[in-house]
Design a protein around this motif. Structure first.
Motif, short mmCIF file in Angstrom:
data_model
loop_
_atom_site.label_atom_id
_atom_site.label_comp_id
_atom_site.label_asym_id
_atom_site.label_seq_id
_atom_site.Cartn_x
_atom_site.Cartn_y
_atom_site.Cartn_z
N ILE A 313 0.86 -1.18 0.00
CA ILE A 313 0.00 0.00 0.00
C ILE A 313 0.90 1.23 0.00
O ILE A 313 1.76 1.37 0.87
CB ILE A 313 -0.93 0.00 1.23
N GLU A 314 0.73 2.12 -0.97
CA GLU A 314 1.61 3.28 -1.08
C GLU A 314 0.84 4.49 -1.60
O GLU A 314 -0.02 4.38 -2.47
CB GLU A 314 2.79 2.97 -2.02
N GLN A 315 1.16 5.64 -1.03
CA GLN A 315 0.56 6.90 -1.47
C GLN A 315 1.17 7.30 -2.80
O GLN A 315 2.39 7.34 -2.96
CB GLN A 315 0.84 8.00 -0.43
N VAL A 316 0.31 7.59 -3.78
CA VAL A 316 0.81 7.97 -5.10
C VAL A 316 0.31 9.35 -5.52
O VAL A 316 0.56 9.79 -6.64
CB VAL A 316 0.41 6.93 -6.18
N GLY A 317 -0.35 10.05 -4.63
CA GLY A 317 -0.86 11.38 -4.91
C GLY A 317 -1.82 11.80 -3.82
O GLY A 317 -2.15 11.03 -2.91
N ARG A 318 -2.27 13.03 -3.88
CA ARG A 318 -3.24 13.52 -2.90
C ARG A 318 -4.51 12.69 -3.00
O ARG A 318 -5.11 12.58 -4.07
CB ARG A 318 -3.54 14.99 -3.15
N ASN A 319 -4.90 12.10 -1.88
CA ASN A 319 -6.10 11.25 -1.83
C ASN A 319 -6.07 10.13 -2.87
O ASN A 319 -7.10 9.72 -3.39
CB ASN A 319 -7.38 12.09 -2.02
N ARG A 320 -4.86 9.62 -3.13
CA ARG A 320 -4.72 8.51 -4.07
C ARG A 320 -3.71 7.51 -3.49
O ARG A 320 -2.53 7.85 -3.29
CB ARG A 320 -4.26 8.99 -5.45
N VAL A 321 -4.19 6.31 -3.19
CA VAL A 321 -3.37 5.28 -2.58
C VAL A 321 -3.47 4.01 -3.42
O VAL A 321 -4.57 3.52 -3.72
CB VAL A 321 -3.83 4.99 -1.14
N ARG A 322 -2.32 3.49 -3.79
CA ARG A 322 -2.28 2.29 -4.65
C ARG A 322 -2.13 1.03 -3.80
O ARG A 322 -1.29 0.97 -2.89
CB ARG A 322 -1.12 2.40 -5.63
N LEU A 323 -2.91 0.03 -4.11
CA LEU A 323 -2.82 -1.29 -3.49
C LEU A 323 -2.45 -2.31 -4.55
O LEU A 323 -3.08 -2.38 -5.61
CB LEU A 323 -4.13 -1.67 -2.81
N SER A 324 -1.45 -3.13 -4.25
CA SER A 324 -1.01 -4.16 -5.18
C SER A 324 -0.49 -5.36 -4.40
O SER A 324 -0.48 -5.35 -3.17
CB SER A 324 0.09 -3.61 -6.11
N GLY A 325 -0.05 -6.38 -5.11
CA GLY A 325 0.56 -7.54 -4.48
C GLY A 325 -0.41 -8.64 -4.09
O GLY A 325 -0.01 -9.64 -3.50
#
Length: 650
Positions: A313-325
């Protein structure tokens, strides 16, 4: 036409934007569906209206013709939003049909026809198994949901619905997957109303249809499953129920907009929200929701098993969080079956005490009531009778409220006369009380009220008879509804005991240097919740809070947390709430710095059958964070903000 052209040209070529509008019946007004539709471009609106109990609560009223059987807030949302849905060509998939998806679809069809909107509506059937389960004393019960785990002791009275006919089954609903949703969308449905599909199934169905996935695209389906898990709980991913709320502007943490999942073709997703709405999406809000209501490192759905060990889980922008894996595997051959039955009657009595000798006051009152109940011959007739002491008087309190605590007497029995005997005993001794006795003037809860209890079961997917039915759109004139049967998964994998382990390479705690006694919450966040009788607790190192550890310190802090939070330590943290008959499972999510526990049986029979004041277990995580533990000083000294100031005062 602009939006319809966009759909036709862009489907499958970009991430699909799925906005959720509900997490529970009644609590999420219909305007949330409208907000999701009007505040920005989205492709789908999904909604989860069903907790484990509310589909049963109105079942008898529906059967008697005094309740529509579907969720009113689902209808309110459709009524408010239908014109925007038609204009923007947004597709809607919700499980607000509850016990009567056909009824909600027919009402929606009438609205669409009246307005002359070019929308096709459909409903899913096959989850309602009441006719199959209404004679369990003759035919027997299906296996318990936790029957594959030999370490689990079922809570007391789990099987009492078999004892006599005074505990009839009220509802039996299987948790369906996304197959019927996908079929309906492929056949041209714009709005699909479901009964008990699993919470994340609408999101899986939307992404599956958008990308034309195969039923064996397990990694992709599993990613969509977790995307659905992240957004299905109202505003839980946008700031609600968030353990670190106190670090932020409180005025931005109410009247929140709900989450949006941008699901990509590989199953990964970005969690976001409409920018012109209150709330926030951070790594920590997403981690909290990810850890909510898990049952270990495998997330089960009728279409896929989600394997969570490698989540990132990583922040990629304002109010945008990426989930992967997230990885996937074939689904189990069974699905969850929620059986609710009339279990008897419950009562609650709330008694207040103030100040000096409070503990002795509660000792006296409990002895007195037990004596009276025994003399009436009913002391041993309760299924549950607990005297729960709530709160601790503040020392040298400057006002009476701070010095006041209360005794919660919780009772359940198969016969209302037993509970009435408790109220009568309280009345009998009403003037033989301790000094300073007082209570609220309204004691209606002391009167017995019927309640439903929950038996979670496993049911073969191959035995389900599922379908999706499309009603004709207004342009089709007098065309009739058409029902399309669906089939179960063609590939399944048997259920296995869940993985559990303590830290596999623990570091000696003494090696982290000097420690200070602080609250666990001074270094960690947490989220807890219920799954029937079981409680889950996820504890993790915060990332995005103002007082978070710097990146250079996180590997060492994670090594400490995973070494510190063992099964034995969690038992110790649970203190007097821990009992030998419970069972704990533990796993780690290294990619997000989290340790996760499932405590089996601690919530009794779960939902409305639990005797705990916090029957849903939502407050356990915050209680555990408030426990004082020894934390290495070097991690505390790196932190700033409120937590460090609080730690210094302890």
């Amino acid at each position: 036409m602009l939006y319809e052209t966009r759909w036709n040209q862009q489907r499958g070529t970009r991430p699909v934007r799925i906005a959720n509008c509900s997490g529970y019946e009644g609590t999420d007004p219909g305007y949330h569906m409208k907000l999701q539709a009007e505040l920005g471009d989205i492709d789908f609106i999904t909604g989860d209206y069903l907790a484990e109990v509310n589909i049963a609560e109105n079942a008898e009223a529906f059967a008697a013709g005094t309740h529509p059987g579907y969720e009113q807030t689902a209808w309110d949302g459709l009524e408010q939003t239908i014109d925007i849905i038609a204009k923007k060509r947004i597709k809607v998939v919700i499980n607000g049909g509850a016990q009567n998806p056909k009824g909600l679809v027919e009402r929606t069809h009438e609205l669409v026809t009246k307005k002359g909107l070019p929308l096709t509506v459909a409903y899913v059937e096959g989850d309602n198994l009441l006719s199959v389960m209404n004679d369990i004393r003759k035919n027997g019960l299906p296996p318990h949901l936790d029957s594959v785990n030999s370490e689990v002791n079922f809570p007391k009275d789990t099987l009492n619905l078999l004892e006599d006919e005074s505990r009839p089954v009220v509802t039996a609903n299987a948790y369906l997957g996304a197959r019927e949703i996908v079929k309906g969308l492929e056949l041209g449905a714009d709005i699909i109303i479901c009964g008990r599909v699993a919470d994340a199934s609408p999101v899986i169905g939307a992404a599956w249809y958008w990308y034309k996935w195969s039923e064996t695209d397990y990694d992709r389906l599993a990613g969509a499953l977790i995307a659905g898990h992240l957004i299905e709980c109202s505003a839980y991913v946008t700031g609600s129920n968030f353990a670190g709320f106190y670090e932020y502007d409180l005025d931005n943490l109410y009247d929140l907009v709900f989450g949006i999942a941008e699901v990509e073709n590989d199953g990964s997703c970005i969690i976001t929200k409409h920018e012109n709405g209150k709330g926030m999406v951070t790594e920590d809000t997403v981690k909290c929701q990810f850890l909510y209501e898990l049952q270990g490192n495998i997330y089960l759905n009728s279409d896929v098993k989600g394997i969570l060990d490698d989540v990132k889980i990583e922040q990629v922008g304002r109010n945008r969080v990426r989930l992967s894996g997230i990885r996937g595997a074939p689904p189990p051959p069974t699905t969850k079956l929620a059986i609710f039955y009339r279990a008897g009657y419950q009562s609650e009595l709330l008694i207040n005490a103030t100040g000096y000798a409070t503990a002795e006051k509660w000792d006296l009152y409990e002895r007195m009531l037990r004596f009276g109940l025994k003399r009436r011959g009913i002391l041993d007739k309760f299924d549950i009778l607990e005297f729960q002491r709530v709160g601790t008087p503040a020392p040298n309190a400057s006002n009476q409220l701070a010095s006041t605590t209360y005794l919660r007497i919780f009772a359940s029995a198969v016969s209302p006369s037993t509970n009435l005997g408790l109220a009568a005993t309280m009345s009998e001794f009403s003037m033989q009380h301790f000094s300073g006795f007082h209570c609220t003037s309204d004691q209606r809860l002391a009167l017995p009220r019927p309640y439903l209890s929950f038996y979670p079961a496993l049911y073969p997917q191959s035995s389900l008879e599922t379908s999706v039915t499309l009603l004709p759109s207004p342009s089709q004139g007098t065309a009739k509804s058409v029902t399309y049967p669906t089939t179960p998964p063609s590939h399944t994998e048997a259920l296995a005991p869940r993985e559990t382990y303590d830290c596999r390479a623990p570091r000696p705690l003494s090696g982290f240097g000097p420690t200070r006694a602080v609250r666990l919450g001074d270094i960690a966040l947490a989220r807890s919740g219920d799954k029937g009788a079981n409680l889950n607790i996820g504890v993790f190192l915060p990332t995005a809070l103002p007082s978070s550890l710097p990146p250079s310190a996180r590997p060492e802090a994670w090594a400490w947390l995973r070494s510190f939070l063992s099964v034995a330590k969690m038992k110790a943290l649970l203190g007097e709430d821990w009992r030998a008959e419970y069972h704990i499972e533990r796993v780690e999510f290294a990619g997000i710095g989290a340790v996760h526990f499932v405590v089996y049986g601690i919530l009794g029979r779960g939902v409305s059958g639990s005797a705990r004041l916090d029957g849903l277990g939502k407050g356990v995580g915050d209680w555990i964070r408030d426990r004082v533990v020894e934390v290495p000083v070097r991690f505390l000294e790196l932190k700033g903000g409120r937590n460090a100031r609080d730690a210094a005062r302890l």
